[in-house]
Design a protein around this motif. Structure first.
Motif, PDB file in Angstrom:
ATOM      1  N   GLU A   1      24.042 -23.023  18.233  1.00  0.00           N
ATOM      2  CA  GLU A   1      22.959 -23.971  18.012  1.00  0.00           C
ATOM      3  C   GLU A   1      21.852 -23.291  17.238  1.00  0.00           C
ATOM      4  O   GLU A   1      21.667 -22.082  17.333  1.00  0.00           O
ATOM      5  CB  GLU A   1      22.394 -24.465  19.353  1.00  0.00           C
ATOM      6  N   GLU A   2      21.099 -24.086  16.514  1.00  0.00           N
ATOM      7  CA  GLU A   2      19.962 -23.533  15.806  1.00  0.00           C
ATOM      8  C   GLU A   2      18.845 -23.283  16.794  1.00  0.00           C
ATOM      9  O   GLU A   2      18.763 -23.916  17.850  1.00  0.00           O
ATOM     10  CB  GLU A   2      19.480 -24.509  14.716  1.00  0.00           C
ATOM     11  N   ASN A   3      17.923 -22.376  16.453  1.00  0.00           N
ATOM     12  CA  ASN A   3      16.779 -22.162  17.321  1.00  0.00           C
ATOM     13  C   ASN A   3      15.816 -23.340  17.175  1.00  0.00           C
ATOM     14  O   ASN A   3      16.070 -24.303  16.454  1.00  0.00           O
ATOM     15  CB  ASN A   3      16.098 -20.830  17.017  1.00  0.00           C
ATOM     16  N   GLU A   4      14.702 -23.225  17.829  1.00  0.00           N
ATOM     17  CA  GLU A   4      13.814 -24.384  17.871  1.00  0.00           C
ATOM     18  C   GLU A   4      13.359 -24.790  16.495  1.00  0.00           C
ATOM     19  O   GLU A   4      13.120 -25.954  16.228  1.00  0.00           O
ATOM     20  CB  GLU A   4      12.605 -24.051  18.758  1.00  0.00           C
ATOM     21  N   ASP A   5      13.227 -23.802  15.632  1.00  0.00           N
ATOM     22  CA  ASP A   5      12.751 -24.115  14.285  1.00  0.00           C
ATOM     23  C   ASP A   5      13.872 -24.573  13.385  1.00  0.00           C
ATOM     24  O   ASP A   5      13.638 -24.985  12.279  1.00  0.00           O
ATOM     25  CB  ASP A   5      12.064 -22.889  13.672  1.00  0.00           C
ATOM     26  N   GLU A   6      15.133 -24.458  13.820  1.00  0.00           N
ATOM     27  CA  GLU A   6      16.242 -24.705  12.919  1.00  0.00           C
ATOM     28  C   GLU A   6      17.201 -25.786  13.401  1.00  0.00           C
ATOM     29  O   GLU A   6      18.064 -26.234  12.676  1.00  0.00           O
ATOM     30  CB  GLU A   6      17.047 -23.412  12.714  1.00  0.00           C
ATOM     31  N   SER A   7      17.101 -26.173  14.617  1.00  0.00           N
ATOM     32  CA  SER A   7      18.134 -27.032  15.209  1.00  0.00           C
ATOM     33  C   SER A   7      18.123 -28.412  14.591  1.00  0.00           C
ATOM     34  O   SER A   7      17.096 -28.966  14.254  1.00  0.00           O
ATOM     35  CB  SER A   7      17.897 -27.109  16.708  1.00  0.00           C
ATOM     36  N   ASP A   8      19.327 -28.965  14.487  1.00  0.00           N
ATOM     37  CA  ASP A   8      19.479 -30.313  13.982  1.00  0.00           C
ATOM     38  C   ASP A   8      19.754 -31.324  15.085  1.00  0.00           C
ATOM     39  O   ASP A   8      19.728 -32.529  14.856  1.00  0.00           O
ATOM     40  CB  ASP A   8      20.595 -30.386  12.951  1.00  0.00           C
ATOM     41  N   TYR A   9      20.054 -30.891  16.290  1.00  0.00           N
ATOM     42  CA  TYR A   9      20.366 -31.810  17.371  1.00  0.00           C
ATOM     43  C   TYR A   9      20.047 -31.145  18.693  1.00  0.00           C
ATOM     44  O   TYR A   9      19.885 -29.945  18.789  1.00  0.00           O
ATOM     45  CB  TYR A   9      21.836 -32.234  17.322  1.00  0.00           C
TER      46      TYR A   9
ATOM     47  N   ASP B   1      24.185 -34.834   0.822  1.00  0.00           N
ATOM     48  CA  ASP B   1      22.909 -34.358   1.356  1.00  0.00           C
ATOM     49  C   ASP B   1      22.391 -35.396   2.357  1.00  0.00           C
ATOM     50  O   ASP B   1      21.483 -36.172   2.060  1.00  0.00           O
ATOM     51  CB  ASP B   1      21.913 -34.147   0.208  1.00  0.00           C
ATOM     52  N   PRO B   2      22.964 -35.425   3.566  1.00  0.00           N
ATOM     53  CA  PRO B   2      22.587 -36.466   4.534  1.00  0.00           C
ATOM     54  C   PRO B   2      21.193 -36.247   5.108  1.00  0.00           C
ATOM     55  O   PRO B   2      20.786 -35.118   5.369  1.00  0.00           O
ATOM     56  CB  PRO B   2      23.655 -36.329   5.627  1.00  0.00           C
ATOM     57  N   VAL B   3      20.454 -37.336   5.270  1.00  0.00           N
ATOM     58  CA  VAL B   3      19.112 -37.312   5.827  1.00  0.00           C
ATOM     59  C   VAL B   3      19.041 -38.357   6.938  1.00  0.00           C
ATOM     60  O   VAL B   3      19.376 -39.532   6.718  1.00  0.00           O
ATOM     61  CB  VAL B   3      18.053 -37.611   4.753  1.00  0.00           C
ATOM     62  N   THR B   4      18.638 -37.936   8.140  1.00  0.00           N
ATOM     63  CA  THR B   4      18.532 -38.845   9.276  1.00  0.00           C
ATOM     64  C   THR B   4      17.073 -39.269   9.434  1.00  0.00           C
ATOM     65  O   THR B   4      16.189 -38.428   9.618  1.00  0.00           O
ATOM     66  CB  THR B   4      19.020 -38.177  10.556  1.00  0.00           C
ATOM     67  N   LEU B   5      16.842 -40.586   9.326  1.00  0.00           N
ATOM     68  CA  LEU B   5      15.489 -41.109   9.453  1.00  0.00           C
ATOM     69  C   LEU B   5      15.095 -41.219  10.928  1.00  0.00           C
ATOM     70  O   LEU B   5      15.924 -41.070  11.843  1.00  0.00           O
ATOM     71  CB  LEU B   5      15.376 -42.463   8.771  1.00  0.00           C
ATOM     72  N   GLU B   6      13.845 -41.529  11.150  1.00  0.00           N
ATOM     73  CA  GLU B   6      13.349 -41.662  12.525  1.00  0.00           C
ATOM     74  C   GLU B   6      13.929 -42.877  13.224  1.00  0.00           C
ATOM     75  O   GLU B   6      13.877 -42.991  14.452  1.00  0.00           O
ATOM     76  CB  GLU B   6      11.826 -41.757  12.503  1.00  0.00           C
ATOM     77  N   THR B   7      14.530 -43.775  12.442  1.00  0.00           N
ATOM     78  CA  THR B   7      15.180 -44.934  13.055  1.00  0.00           C
ATOM     79  C   THR B   7      16.554 -44.594  13.609  1.00  0.00           C
ATOM     80  O   THR B   7      17.195 -45.454  14.215  1.00  0.00           O
ATOM     81  CB  THR B   7      15.311 -46.062  12.017  1.00  0.00           C
ATOM     82  N   GLY B   8      17.015 -43.381  13.359  1.00  0.00           N
ATOM     83  CA  GLY B   8      18.325 -42.964  13.840  1.00  0.00           C
ATOM     84  C   GLY B   8      19.430 -43.169  12.835  1.00  0.00           C
ATOM     85  O   GLY B   8      20.566 -42.753  13.065  1.00  0.00           O
ATOM     86  N   GLN B   9      19.151 -43.784  11.688  1.00  0.00           N
ATOM     87  CA  GLN B   9      20.160 -44.035  10.676  1.00  0.00           C
ATOM     88  C   GLN B   9      20.179 -42.885   9.656  1.00  0.00           C
ATOM     89  O   GLN B   9      19.139 -42.307   9.350  1.00  0.00           O
ATOM     90  CB  GLN B   9      19.892 -45.368   9.968  1.00  0.00           C
ATOM     91  N   THR B  10      21.371 -42.584   9.134  1.00  0.00           N
ATOM     92  CA  THR B  10      21.557 -41.484   8.183  1.00  0.00           C
ATOM     93  C   THR B  10      21.957 -42.049   6.829  1.00  0.00           C
ATOM     94  O   THR B  10      22.824 -42.934   6.735  1.00  0.00           O
ATOM     95  CB  THR B  10      22.636 -40.518   8.684  1.00  0.00           C
ATOM     96  N   TYR B  11      21.310 -41.536   5.773  1.00  0.00           N
ATOM     97  CA  TYR B  11      21.569 -41.984   4.410  1.00  0.00           C
ATOM     98  C   TYR B  11      21.677 -40.773   3.496  1.00  0.00           C
ATOM     99  O   TYR B  11      21.245 -39.658   3.838  1.00  0.00           O
ATOM    100  CB  TYR B  11      20.439 -42.904   3.904  1.00  0.00           C
ATOM    101  N   GLU B  12      22.242 -41.011   2.322  1.00  0.00           N
ATOM    102  CA  GLU B  12      22.215 -39.999   1.275  1.00  0.00           C
ATOM    103  C   GLU B  12      20.777 -39.845   0.783  1.00  0.00           C
ATOM    104  O   GLU B  12      20.075 -40.845   0.577  1.00  0.00           O
ATOM    105  CB  GLU B  12      23.122 -40.405   0.112  1.00  0.00           C
TER     106      GLU B  12
ATOM    107  N   TYR C   1      21.992 -30.777   8.848  1.00  0.00           N
ATOM    108  CA  TYR C   1      22.993 -29.732   8.610  1.00  0.00           C
ATOM    109  C   TYR C   1      24.174 -29.823   9.571  1.00  0.00           C
ATOM    110  O   TYR C   1      25.276 -29.375   9.240  1.00  0.00           O
ATOM    111  CB  TYR C   1      22.344 -28.357   8.734  1.00  0.00           C
ATOM    112  N   VAL C   2      23.962 -30.382  10.749  1.00  0.00           N
ATOM    113  CA  VAL C   2      25.093 -30.537  11.673  1.00  0.00           C
ATOM    114  C   VAL C   2      26.128 -31.470  11.066  1.00  0.00           C
ATOM    115  O   VAL C   2      27.329 -31.160  11.008  1.00  0.00           O
ATOM    116  CB  VAL C   2      24.593 -31.080  13.029  1.00  0.00           C
ATOM    117  N   LEU C   3      25.655 -32.641  10.613  1.00  0.00           N
ATOM    118  CA  LEU C   3      26.577 -33.580   9.979  1.00  0.00           C
ATOM    119  C   LEU C   3      27.171 -32.992   8.702  1.00  0.00           C
ATOM    120  O   LEU C   3      28.362 -33.163   8.421  1.00  0.00           O
ATOM    121  CB  LEU C   3      25.829 -34.890   9.683  1.00  0.00           C
ATOM    122  N   LYS C   4      26.357 -32.288   7.953  1.00  0.00           N
ATOM    123  CA  LYS C   4      26.851 -31.707   6.699  1.00  0.00           C
ATOM    124  C   LYS C   4      27.950 -30.691   6.958  1.00  0.00           C
ATOM    125  O   LYS C   4      28.958 -30.638   6.245  1.00  0.00           O
ATOM    126  CB  LYS C   4      25.684 -31.049   5.951  1.00  0.00           C
TER     127      LYS C   4
END
Length: 1479
Positions: A337-345, A510-521, A554-557
């Motif tokens: 897992e990533e540390n607090e500054d790096e984690s994706d989930y 290059d996936p980006v997850t918005l605050e709504t929980g949805q992921t887009y390019e 980065y997890v999804l990537k």
């Protein structure tokens, strides 16, 4: 005394130990090629890792690349020297290696190069320099470089470069520090271990220190452990540096001197005093620095929070320990897992995620454990290279597996900051992803919140990967991140839906997850937001992250990357079938190419990176194509259909209406709707119809409305940018380009953009004479209010077109076009626009063309330009751009004012953060062959701004580059470029830009006509009131510059340039041989004013024979004079003069002819004639050309030669004028005005009057004209005239009786009687010399008419000896007469009346003739003797034909050049002989 003696022994022993230890270490390194190669690869991996950690977006400066290249070249040269057995090659490679390595060894340790700390590069260079000096058998310097390595960088020196050597030299002195560290660590561990009071103090606590205790450590205990490690590393480095300084002082200290302070041995003290000593051996866990994998770069150790390097490098370990926060690890799940500054989930395990404080404690514990355990021999040995690290085997139990995985993955991944691990460091549990980036490590806590609300899709993926067993890959390795087997089976038909962007329908890149929980390019959602949308495309919830999108998921990537690796064929199929046909950028949307053209037409445009880069920035607005056409897109098409419906009536009006006003209104409406659509591809396709495009073209041809014209061009430009086929439609008709050219000439700026996009060929553009309009467009001020945003700035387009015009066509057309730019006053504005990055390359290219076409504009550019923009372009450009920049700067510094040139060079040298000279040096070593002379010349001039009396790598390499270019016989163009470069180095350049070195050398030789012509032209060009003062200042600066250049060139590699010039002089190319002759003459001429370094001998050996060949074979007067001037330099050297004497017989005749043009030839002849080895009798011969019979006129009484004419007098009173012609006499005039024999002739010093004396007692004065002579005056002197001399005031003659008659032209005659018979007369100025009986010479002052004895000889034979002939030439009086004691005459110096020599002959001398080289004496019996004028040596004797007929020689004359000899005889014949100076 005893103490001092003991110290001396100690110091000597230390030096001896140092030499022995280092010598053994280096010898082992030199013998072990494999170990050297492995060490080099390890260091290179660390450099590569650091380069990779900088990120793809970071641009490495060209100067930084240069430093690394020098280090690499130096090590390669060193390896070549080690492997070769040829001693000459070995020494040459060692010299080259030293030059390269010294550059890195002298770097500033407080800075970085390409992200690599300079102290690391410097230490590595010092180690290789130690190898180098060992190969030179200089162990003293070798030891000093090793010590300097430990001084510059003790940390990496003891863990990377020489750990074994550090243990031998420094470890014995570190016992107190090691003891302190052992004790302190022991205390900390004791606090953690349960029931530690039952353990012995000396027990090995590593066996108790397992993972069960890691998580039980309190935060304060972790902090203490970190501080302990920090102080331990700092202390080792600091004391290593102290002892290295001490060792250096011992090596450099003079132990025999009693005055010098002896070095004192330092004491290694720990950071704090231990409570009691630990009397046991060093425990296994005590190591001397972290064992870093080479792929880790420098980030974990050397990067501080602010990204800078601390001044005190002993704190490096401390800083790194504070900022290094490795990733967390779940031992049970085998997923990092990533540390607090790096984690994706967020982890789903409540035991690890419920308590934040526990999470923080675990993170710190693992960080500390990693630092401690990395020292433990159970994991790594300090003697084991990371290359040979043992691979982690399959664990036997869960606990051991977790521990091993923790340590293995942490070292290879966390320490390396996601950099690719080296082959030796890779293991079954390492995670390597090509998509990993350093920004994962640097993710801020603020962006962490954006990821806190991970979508359910991502959570499910994480759970899926946790709950599934690891799958076997193709290679049989286990993967820690993979999809369940069941999911993989489903994905064979298509990729998982969570891997596909709902907007684009493509797999995420290059996936980006918005605050709504949805992921887009990322690009798709950016385009969505740019359209003005503020909600999530799927959930329609408001989006607050409008300013900046979150970081990449980065997890999804990584999951996608893993899936692609497991299903490569399916991934490729999905990339084909799942991707919509109009994805992201439709096939019709094409960027304007930079370096290539479409096949349909030829393009002369060169690559304009800046311009095309500007255009490419606008390409983002076309990204919406994917959104609007994707089958899964959520963007409505209603707005687009509405716009198209609104366009249709306006387009129909544009295509069909006959009213211009309606069409103009339609154009404006179309433009408005186009802007509203934001360039939608559907709109673009609708407007790209042929009829619509033709409608816009017709508007351009018919409309006079400026706004409509600009708008039409704007729309066409947009359409062409999106689809090049629209441009092909326009270029298919020549009238369309004619229309645009006409609009541009009428002052409209926008057509320049459209012309640029159409990419017409050179012939099409040149036919319209656009240069004045383009220059005016560039000069025009930018309009403030401009609502039309074209694809590029019209000025940038104008610059690109102007460059195409100037670089296209043949040489003549390029010159004409460049002159048009100059005449349009385009130079000032072009120089001004260099400050703009856009179009900078085109501007430099245009200015270069202008300077090449009209070299006089260099001064205009030099007075206005700042070199920094050109240097910036050089650093950022491609090789082709760098070549243009170097050529531009080389042309720029070829100025007629040396002071201004030096100022420009100084500005170039001082520009930039890094050394400009070093950048040019590296480019010189990599530049194409045709660019090397220009780079070398520029680099050499920069180096010569200071006195060149010290070794300089820049000077050596630049001169070597020029010499190498001259050696390329198969590339004559390269040779000529090098010769032109060397000519320009002399600094003598006219204001028109031409070199006048040749004219200057000819002037020095005395042939100044070419120089005068040049200087006259220069004065006409200059309008400086202080011209004389300026010229004096410039000449002083120029002389100093010439000495510097000549010294550097002549002393390079022991005069190797002379050997190269020797070969070039043999070239069959006349132009090349001439240029080489000028350079060789210049360098040779400069040798006497340079410090004597022995190169003069080398120059003579290489060039003397070639200069002689030029004298013999050349038909060019200037070339012969140049060769003569060069030979003059060697005359002052005895050995060189002797060598030249060998060729005396071959060159003497040529030198005689050159005397008319240069006095240097006389100096060489004089020097040759004084050589004892030169046989002067072989230098001259004579042949009779013709004999003229004038016996009808009686005896030939006198002969004179003057300016191509011969005058003869005869006993019947006739005077004849002969034309010499081609060595044959031709009678042109015969006059008989004297009634009796003409006894003598005399020509005035001015040469315009002839005086004749006769037995008819008259003296006649004749005017000498080019065609004839005619009598001016007749003076009756009442007495016969035998000998005659005259000037403007009087005539002096001899008659019957003693003394001399002085006749004034007014008619007054006086008799100067000194009771001696006078047989000969000679006059100079107001003094008369008389050859008298009694073998004496009388001197008469005509002003006072006083007679004195000039010379009185010995009387013999009753006093009948006489001086029959007197001649004055160049201040020397030649007197010939009766032979007395085998001497028939004397030679006197008139100023001091001293005897200079004599005529040693047994014949009486009755007549004397003199020319520039020889003296001819004649007797009555028909014998003519030839004497060398310089040495008064007889070289030949001629018996005339008259001797056989018993005829006497009555007169003698010779032309001044010595080519012809004339002799008159008593039988009325005139004999003409030619003098030959080569057998």
């Amino acid at each position: 005394m005893a103490k001092n003696f003991r110290f001396l022994l100690d110091q000597k022993d230390i030096v001896k130990v140092l030499i022995t230890t280092v010598d053994g270490f280096i010898r082992d390194q030199l013998f072990n090629k494999e170990q050297r190669s492995q060490h080099r690869e390890q260091c290179a991996e660390r450099l590569a890792a650091e380069d990779g950690s900088c990120g793809k977006e970071t641009e490495v400066r060209y100067s930084d690349q240069a430093v690394l290249a020098n280090l690499d070249w130096g090590i390669e040269a060193l390896e070549e020297a080690i492997n070769t057995s040829n001693m000459e090659t070995k020494l040459a490679r060692l010299d080259h290696a030293e030059k390269m390595l010294q550059v890195c060894a002298m770097l500033n340790s407080d800075q970085k190069t390409a992200g690599v700390p300079n102290f690391y590069l410097s230490a590595w260079a010092h180690l290789n320099l130690a190898y180098l000096w060992k190969l030179r058998n200089n162990i003293q310097n070798s030891v000093l470089h090793v010590i300097e390595m430990f001084t510059v960088d003790p940390f990496f020196s003891r863990i990377d470069f020489a750990p074994e050597l550090w243990k031998l030299l420094f470890l014995p002195h570190m016992s107190s520090i090691i003891g302190w560290y052992s004790e302190q660590r022991h205390r900390l561990v004791m606090e953690v271990i349960p029931d530690s009071h039952e353990l012995s103090f000396t027990a090995d606590l590593d066996q108790f220190f397992n993972e069960s205790l890691i998580y039980s450590m309190r935060p304060d205990q972790i902090e203490k452990l970190q501080q302990l490690e920090q102080l331990y590393g700092e202390s080792l480095d600091e004391n290593t540096r102290l002892y290295a300084k001490y060792f250096k002082d011992c090596m450099t200290s003079d132990s025999t001197s009693s005055k010098k302070v002896m070095p004192m041995m330092p004491i290694a003290e720990p950071p704090m005093t231990p409570l009691h000593e630990v009397s046991r051996s060093i425990p296994d866990f005590v190591k001397f620095g972290p064992i870093l994998p080479k792929s880790a770069g420098f980030s974990p150790i050397l990067k501080s929070k602010d990204g800078t390097r601390d001044v005190n490098r002993t704190s490096l370990t401390s800083e790194s320990s504070k900022n290094w926060e490795p990733a967390r690890w779940d031992p049970q799940e085998c997923i990092p897992e990533e540390n607090e500054d790096e984690s994706d989930y967020e982890p789903n395990d409540p035991n690890m995620a419920s308590d934040h404080e526990k999470e923080e404690t675990e993170r710190k514990v693992q960080s500390s454990v990693l630092r401690s355990r990395v020292h433990s021999p159970t994991i790594f040995s300090p003697l084991i290279s990371p290359k040979s690290s043992p691979k982690v085997s399959t664990p036997k139990s869960d606990t051991s597996a977790s521990t091993l995985r923790l340590l293995s993955v942490r070292v290879t991944d966390s320490v390396a900051t996601s950099l690719p691990a080296s082959p030796g460091m890779s293991n079954d549990y390492s995670i390597s992803s090509a998509d990993s980036d350093v920004e994962v490590i640097e993710t801020t806590k603020g962006s962490r919140k954006a990821y806190s609300r991970t979508s359910s899709m991502n959570n499910e993926l994480v759970k899926m990967s946790k709950n599934s067993p690891p799958n076997e890959s193709d290679e049989g390795d286990q993967s820690c991140v993979s999809l369940p087997y069941s999911e993989r089976m489903k994905s064979k038909s298509r990729p998982p839906k969570d891997f596909v962007c709902p907007i684009t329908g493509q797999i995420f890149t290059d996936p980006v997850t918005l605050e709504t929980g949805q992921t887009y390019e990322r690009k798709a959602i950016q385009e969505w937001l740019k359209r003005g949308n503020t909600t999530c495309p799927i959930t329609r919830q408001p989006i607050s992250t409008m300013v900046q999108l979150p970081k990449t998921n980065y997890v999804l990537k990584r999951l996608i990357t893993s899936w692609k690796e497991q299903h490569p064929e399916l991934a490729q199929e999905c990339a084909y079938y799942e991707t919509p046909r109009n994805s992201f950028k439709p096939s019709s949307v094409k960027e304007i190419p930079s370096d290539t053209t479409t096949p349909q037409r030829t393009c002369d445009f060169m690559g304009h990176r800046n311009t095309d880069g500007y255009i490419s920035q606008r390409s983002k607005r076309f990204m919406q194509a994917a959104v609007s056409t994707s089958p899964t897109s959520v963007i409505s098409q209603a707005a687009i259909e509405t716009i198209i419906n609104g366009l249709k009536p306006h387009v129909a009006c544009l295509c069909t209406s006959e009213k211009l006003l309606e069409c103009e209104t339609a154009v404006l409406e179309i433009a408005r709707l186009w802007k509203d659509s934001k360039g939608d591809p559907a709109i673009q396709t609708f407007l790209s119809e042929l009829t619509t495009v033709n409608g816009f073209i017709e508007i351009l041809s018919a409309s006079l409305n400026r706004e409509v014209l600009r708008t039409s061009i704007y729309i066409l430009s947009e359409l062409i940018y999106a689809d090049e086929s629209v441009g092909e439609t326009l270029t298919s008709v020549d009238s369309d380009l004619d229309c645009l050219a006409a609009l541009l000439k009428n002052g409209l700026a926008e057509p320049a953009v459209l012309i640029y996009q159409l990419r017409p060929v050179f012939a099409q553009i040149s036919a319209h004479d656009l240069i004045p309009s383009l220059v005016q467009l560039i000069q025009r001020k930018k309009e403030e209010s401009d609502d039309l945003q074209l694809v590029m700035d019209p000025k940038d387009a104008a610059l690109a077109i102007l460059e195409q015009v100037l670089v296209g066509g043949d040489e003549n057309s390029r010159s004409i076009n460049a002159l048009s730019v100059i005449s349009a006053n385009g130079i000032p504005v072009l120089v001004q626009y260099l400050d703009r990055p856009e179009g900078r390359r085109s501007i430099v290219s245009i200015l270069l063309c202008c300077m090449q076409a009209e070299k006089s504009c260099r001064n205009l550019i030099a007075n206005r330009i700042e070199p920094s923009p050109v240097l910036e372009l050089f650093h950022a450009g491609t090789d082709g751009v760098r070549g243009i920049c170097v050529e531009f700067l080389s042309e720029l510094v070829q100025l007629n004012r040396r002071t201004l040139c030096n100022q420009i060079l100084q500005m170039i040298k001082d520009e930039g953060e890094f050394s400009t000279m070093h950048t040019f040096l590296v480019y010189l070593q990599m530049a194409p062959m045709e660019q090397q002379p220009a780079v070398a010349t520029l680099l050499l001039q920069l180096d010569l701004l200071v006195e060149p009396f010290k070794m300089s790598i820049y000077r050596e390499e630049s001169i070597e580059g020029l010499i190498e270019a001259l050696r390329r016989k198969d590339f004559s163009k390269s040779q000529m470029m090098a010769l032109d470069a060397l000519l320009s180095l002399s600094g003598r350049i006219t204001s028109s830009g031409e070199s006048y070195t040749e004219a200057w050398l000819l002037k020095i030789a005395g042939f100044d006509q070419p120089y005068k012509v040049l200087m006259k032209a220069e004065r006409l060009r200059k309008h400086d009131n202080n011209l004389i003062e300026t010229m004096e200042e410039e000449e002083k600066a120029l002389s100093s510059w010439q000495r510097r250049v000549a010294f550097a060139l002549c002393n390079h590699e022991k005069g190797s340039i002379f050997k190269v010039l020797e070969e070039c002089l043999k070239s069959n190319s006349i132009e090349m041989a001439k240029s080489c002759l000028v350079i060789a003459t210049w360098l040779t001429h400069m040798l006497p004013v340079l410090p004597d370094t022995g190169v003069k001998i080398l120059a003579r050996k290489a060039l003397l024979e070639e200069f002689v060949k030029v004298l013999q074979s050349s038909n060019n007067l200037e070339e012969k004079i140049l060769a003569t001037l060069a030979l003059k330099t060697f005359v002052s050297e005895p050995a060189a003069l002797e060598a030249l004497g060998v060729y005396a017989k071959c060159i003497y005749k040529t030198l005689r002819k050159l005397k008319r043009s240069t006095a240097v030839a006389s100096d060489i002849m004089k020097a040759l004639m004084n050589l004892s080895s030169v046989d002067v009798t072989q230098l001259w011969s004579c042949a009779e050309v013709v004999e003229l019979d004038s016996c009808s006129n009686g005896e030939v009484t006198y002969i004179l030669q003057r300016k191509g004419r011969v005058l003869s007098s005869h006993s019947d009173g006739t005077i004849k004028v002969w034309d010499i012609g081609k060595k044959a006499l031709r009678l042109i005039q015969e006059i008989r005005e004297h009634t009796k024999a003409v006894t003598c002739l005399y020509i005035s010093p001015s040469g315009d009057k002839l005086y004749s004396g006769s037995l008819d007692k008259t003296i006649r004065v004749w005017a000498i004209k080019a065609e004839e002579i005619h009598c001016l005056q007749v003076h009756d002197v009442k007495e016969v005239v035998y000998e005659l001399v005259a000037n403007a005031k009087v005539a002096c003659f001899t008659s019957q009786g003693t003394g001399v008659r002085v006749y004034e032209w007014s008619g007054v005659q006086k008799h100067v009687n000194f009771n001696k018979n006078v047989k000969s007369l000679a006059m100079t100025g107001n003094t008369l010399y008389c050859g008298c009986s009694g073998y004496s010479i009388q001197e008469i002052d005509l002003g006072r008419q006083i007679s004195t004895t000039f010379y009185s000889g010995t009387r013999k034979l009753l006093g009948k000896q006489m001086f029959y002939s007197l001649e004055i030439h160049d201040g020397i009086l030649y007197a010939g007469g009766s032979s007395v004691d085998a001497t028939a005459g004397k030679i006197f110096s008139l100023p001091n009346k001293a005897v200079q020599g004599s005529f040693s002959t047994g014949f009486d001398i009755h007549h004397i003739a003199i020319n520039n080289d020889l003296i001819f004496t004649a007797t009555k019996c028909g014998i003519i003797e030839v004497w060398l004028k310089e040495r008064f040596t007889r070289i030949a004797s001629i018996k005339t034909a008259g001797g056989a007929r018993h005829a006497k020689i009555t007169s003698l004359a010779a032309d001044m050049d010595g080519g012809l000899l004339f002799a008159g005889s008593s039988d009325g014949r005139i004999q003409v002989r030619t003098s030959q100076y080569q057998l």
